[in-house]
Motif scaffolding. Sequence first.
Motif, PDB file in Angstrom:
ATOM      1  N   CYS A 147       0.824  -1.210   0.000  1.00 31.81           N
ATOM      2  CA  CYS A 147       0.000   0.000   0.000  1.00 31.81           C
ATOM      3  C   CYS A 147       0.861   1.265   0.000  1.00 31.81           C
ATOM      4  N   ASP A 151      10.306  -0.140   7.887  1.00 31.40           N
ATOM      5  CA  ASP A 151      11.229  -0.772   8.845  1.00 31.40           C
ATOM      6  C   ASP A 151      11.861  -2.051   8.316  1.00 31.40           C
ATOM      7  N   GLU A 152      11.428  -2.522   7.139  1.00 32.85           N
ATOM      8  CA  GLU A 152      12.086  -3.697   6.565  1.00 32.85           C
ATOM      9  C   GLU A 152      13.309  -3.229   5.766  1.00 32.85           C
ATOM     10  N   ARG A 206       3.872  -9.652  -1.145  1.00 29.38           N
ATOM     11  CA  ARG A 206       3.869 -10.757  -0.174  1.00 29.38           C
ATOM     12  C   ARG A 206       3.199 -12.032  -0.717  1.00 29.38           C
ATOM     13  N   LYS A 229       3.367 -19.140  -1.980  1.00 27.78           N
ATOM     14  CA  LYS A 229       2.920 -19.865  -3.184  1.00 27.78           C
ATOM     15  C   LYS A 229       4.107 -20.427  -3.969  1.00 27.78           C
ATOM     16  N   ALA A 250       9.087   4.310  12.243  1.00 23.47           N
ATOM     17  CA  ALA A 250       8.481   5.540  12.774  1.00 23.47           C
ATOM     18  C   ALA A 250       8.010   5.219  14.187  1.00 23.47           C
ATOM     19  N   ARG A 258       5.217 -13.646   7.402  1.00 21.48           N
ATOM     20  CA  ARG A 258       4.704 -12.345   6.951  1.00 21.48           C
ATOM     21  C   ARG A 258       5.690 -11.676   5.985  1.00 21.48           C
ATOM     22  N   ASP A 296      -4.042  -2.936   4.951  1.00 20.90           N
ATOM     23  CA  ASP A 296      -4.368  -3.886   6.020  1.00 20.90           C
ATOM     24  C   ASP A 296      -4.558  -3.232   7.389  1.00 20.90           C
ATOM     25  N   TRP A 348      -4.493  -8.067  -1.085  1.00 24.31           N
ATOM     26  CA  TRP A 348      -3.496  -7.434  -1.942  1.00 24.31           C
ATOM     27  C   TRP A 348      -4.104  -6.321  -2.809  1.00 24.31           C
TER      28      TRP A 348
HETATM   29  C1  LIG Z   1       2.424 -14.903   2.778  1.00 25.33           C
HETATM   30  C2  LIG Z   1       1.286 -14.002   2.337  1.00 25.33           C
HETATM   31  C3  LIG Z   1       0.488 -14.372   1.262  1.00 25.33           C
HETATM   32  C4  LIG Z   1      -0.564 -13.557   0.854  1.00 25.33           C
HETATM   33  N1  LIG Z   1      -1.341 -13.955  -0.203  1.00 25.33           N
HETATM   34  C5  LIG Z   1      -2.370 -13.179  -0.595  1.00 25.33           C
HETATM   35  C6  LIG Z   1      -3.203 -13.584  -1.684  1.00 25.33           C
HETATM   36  O1  LIG Z   1      -3.017 -14.656  -2.268  1.00 25.33           O
HETATM   37  N2  LIG Z   1      -4.217 -12.765  -2.052  1.00 25.33           N
HETATM   38  C7  LIG Z   1      -4.452 -11.568  -1.431  1.00 25.33           C
HETATM   39  O2  LIG Z   1      -5.385 -10.850  -1.813  1.00 25.33           O
HETATM   40  N3  LIG Z   1      -3.687 -11.157  -0.391  1.00 25.33           N
HETATM   41  C8  LIG Z   1      -2.658 -11.937   0.044  1.00 25.33           C
HETATM   42  N4  LIG Z   1      -1.874 -11.531   1.090  1.00 25.33           N
HETATM   43  C9  LIG Z   1      -2.191 -10.268   1.764  1.00 25.33           C
HETATM   44  C10 LIG Z   1      -1.482  -9.065   1.144  1.00 25.33           C
HETATM   45  O3  LIG Z   1      -0.130  -9.335   0.933  1.00 25.33           O
HETATM   46  C11 LIG Z   1      -1.665  -7.882   2.086  1.00 25.33           C
HETATM   47  O4  LIG Z   1      -3.035  -7.576   2.143  1.00 25.33           O
HETATM   48  C12 LIG Z   1      -0.854  -6.667   1.661  1.00 25.33           C
HETATM   49  O5  LIG Z   1       0.516  -6.936   1.727  1.00 25.33           O
HETATM   50  C13 LIG Z   1      -1.186  -5.485   2.568  1.00 25.33           C
HETATM   51  O6  LIG Z   1      -0.393  -4.403   2.210  1.00 25.33           O
HETATM   52  P1  LIG Z   1      -0.085  -3.232   3.254  1.00 25.33           P
HETATM   53  O7  LIG Z   1       0.866  -2.324   2.559  1.00 25.33           O
HETATM   54  O8  LIG Z   1      -1.347  -2.715   3.813  1.00 25.33           O
HETATM   55  O9  LIG Z   1       0.674  -3.949   4.467  1.00 25.33           O
HETATM   56  P2  LIG Z   1       2.071  -4.687   4.472  1.00 25.33           P
HETATM   57  O10 LIG Z   1       2.302  -5.363   3.183  1.00 25.33           O
HETATM   58  O11 LIG Z   1       2.060  -5.494   5.728  1.00 25.33           O
HETATM   59  O12 LIG Z   1       3.132  -3.515   4.609  1.00 25.33           O
HETATM   60  C14 LIG Z   1       3.260  -2.718   5.759  1.00 25.33           C
HETATM   61  C15 LIG Z   1       4.714  -2.346   5.945  1.00 25.33           C
HETATM   62  O13 LIG Z   1       4.816  -1.345   6.941  1.00 25.33           O
HETATM   63  C16 LIG Z   1       5.900  -1.648   7.783  1.00 25.33           C
HETATM   64  N5  LIG Z   1       5.703  -0.915   9.055  1.00 25.33           N
HETATM   65  C17 LIG Z   1       4.771  -1.145  10.012  1.00 25.33           C
HETATM   66  N6  LIG Z   1       4.882  -0.250  11.014  1.00 25.33           N
HETATM   67  C18 LIG Z   1       5.904   0.588  10.676  1.00 25.33           C
HETATM   68  C19 LIG Z   1       6.496   1.709  11.311  1.00 25.33           C
HETATM   69  N7  LIG Z   1       6.065   2.188  12.489  1.00 25.33           N
HETATM   70  N8  LIG Z   1       7.543   2.322  10.698  1.00 25.33           N
HETATM   71  C20 LIG Z   1       7.996   1.860   9.501  1.00 25.33           C
HETATM   72  N9  LIG Z   1       7.473   0.792   8.857  1.00 25.33           N
HETATM   73  C21 LIG Z   1       6.445   0.179   9.428  1.00 25.33           C
HETATM   74  C22 LIG Z   1       5.843  -3.158   7.871  1.00 25.33           C
HETATM   75  O14 LIG Z   1       7.040  -3.728   8.360  1.00 25.33           O
HETATM   76  C23 LIG Z   1       5.567  -3.514   6.419  1.00 25.33           C
HETATM   77  O15 LIG Z   1       6.753  -3.559   5.685  1.00 25.33           O
HETATM   78  C24 LIG Z   1      -0.809 -12.336   1.532  1.00 25.33           C
HETATM   79  C25 LIG Z   1      -0.018 -11.977   2.629  1.00 25.33           C
HETATM   80  C26 LIG Z   1       1.015 -12.796   3.029  1.00 25.33           C
HETATM   81  C27 LIG Z   1       1.863 -12.398   4.227  1.00 25.33           C
END
Ligand SMILES: Cc1cc2nc3c(=O)[nH]c(=O)nc-3n(C[C@H](O)[C@H](O)[C@H](O)COP(=O)(O)OP(=O)(O)OC[C@H]3O[C@@H](n4cnc5c(N)ncnc54)[C@H](O)[C@@H]3O)c2cc1C
Length: 404
Positions: A8, A30-31, A38, A43, A75, A122, A269, A288
């Motif tokens: 996102c 933070d990664e 992901r 898969k 952060a 994760r 998320d 995703w």
């Molecule tokens: C193994 C796996 C398989 C998946 N398969 C599917 C699928 O088949 N279909 C589907 O629809 N969805 C799937 N998903 C879900 C999908 O990947 C997530 O919905 C998506 O990654 C969410 O994106 P996001 O950016 O909201 O969160 P994230 O991808 O979790 O990214 C958030 C980031 O913010 C970082 N962060 C958090 N707090 C802080 C802070 N204070 N300072 C700095 N950084 C910070 C985290 O470390 C992370 O890197 C899967 C997820 C996983 C883990």
Amino acid sequence: MVIGAGECGGRAALALRDLGFEGPVTLVGDEPHLPYERPPLSKEAMTGEALSIKAIATDALFAERAIRHIHSVRAVAIDRAVHVVQLSDGSSLPYQKLLLATGSVPRTLPMPGLGERCVYLRTFNDALAIRAHLSAGNRVAIIGGGFIGLELAAAARKLGAAVTVIEAQPRILMRGVPAEIAEIIHKAHEAEGVAIRTGQGIAAIADDGAEVSITLADGQAIVADLAVIGIGAVPVTALAAEAGLAIDNGIAVDEQLRTADPDIFAAGDCCSFPLAVYGGRRVRLEAWRNAQEQGALAAKNMQGAEEAHAAVPWFWSDQYGLTLQIAGLSDEGKSIVRRDLDDGAFILFHLAEDGRLVAASGIGPGNAVARDIRLAEMLIAKRASPAPEALGSQAVKLKSLLAA
Ligand SMILES: Cc1cc2nc3c(=O)[nH]c(=O)nc-3n(C[C@H](O)[C@H](O)[C@H](O)COP(=O)(O)OP(=O)(O)OC[C@H]3O[C@@H](n4cnc5c(N)ncnc54)[C@H](O)[C@@H]3O)c2cc1C
């Protein structure tokens, strides 16, 4: 500024530039990696020779778009009064508009006895650690029969590991997946040699660093070289909560993804939001496509577009040769109509009490259900109430229902 360099946050930073924003864009994560996908981690990617990261942008692209990506830094506080974010390296950065895209983390299993052979999935680094144990002759126990655990079970079998899935509920995929579809996935796993234990709580876990012994509620013991715990995810909200923002199963935002602070947005998320298609029901999605769509929408609204989130939830999962797709919220449905497609694929349409189509769940080989799920999604967005007989008949094209 964007906090969280995941699906996102990464998409939002790029979208800010796509939309013509010319001010500074900073992405804090933070990664140690570039923002990456992901879904591959549970898969096919797991089954290759070496696991590689599928980044959603390169350093060169970020440089070209003048996006400053700060990695390996967290952060730690938001000072809303002066519009400053404090980082874990001791520095601080000012912002005009802030997007929280902090994602979610695995729900932890609240039990004693967990050790280094009990892991969660994760991040890419988690996947690397797990991959090292997925080989012929190794035993893998998967705690939780949800999507990630089951996808990983399929990958582990492909690599020759012996796999047991332990699920406390009476069946796998209890949340959001109809029993008929869960049954097909269950059988596919059994046919591939996965042992599935449903309706089994865990009485005890003992991890001596070399192997894990899991005692089930009925007294049986499962011994594994690795236990992967996949029992759901929880939103990352502490930063927002400490800044005084409302939390309601995620960082609470309005339909424009804005918190009660007009300069702070949240998306992906980590947030819960009112879903227009379901009368403003507040939901949090772990998907995703939602992370992508909300990242792009937040970028627009940070620039004053005031556009409401109107997308229909959509999710997919791949296991063996099967793809499952779900559009909408199936728990809104009261009755189900089945439509058979070619190659054994089928779609279940979920209808509300008043006949409105609220969700569609499909399963089949490869892309067999993709087109019809897409059309169903459009019908859901239109709040259509197609005749159940028409939905159930393969002779009636879903496209014609859209035109009606
Ligand atoms: C193994 C796996 C398989 C998946 N398969 C599917 C699928 O088949 N279909 C589907 O629809 N969805 C799937 N998903 C879900 C999908 O990947 C997530 O919905 C998506 O990654 C969410 O994106 P996001 O950016 O909201 O969160 P994230 O991808 O979790 O990214 C958030 C980031 O913010 C970082 N962060 C958090 N707090 C802080 C802070 N204070 N300072 C700095 N950084 C910070 C985290 O470390 C992370 O890197 C899967 C997820 C996983 C883990």
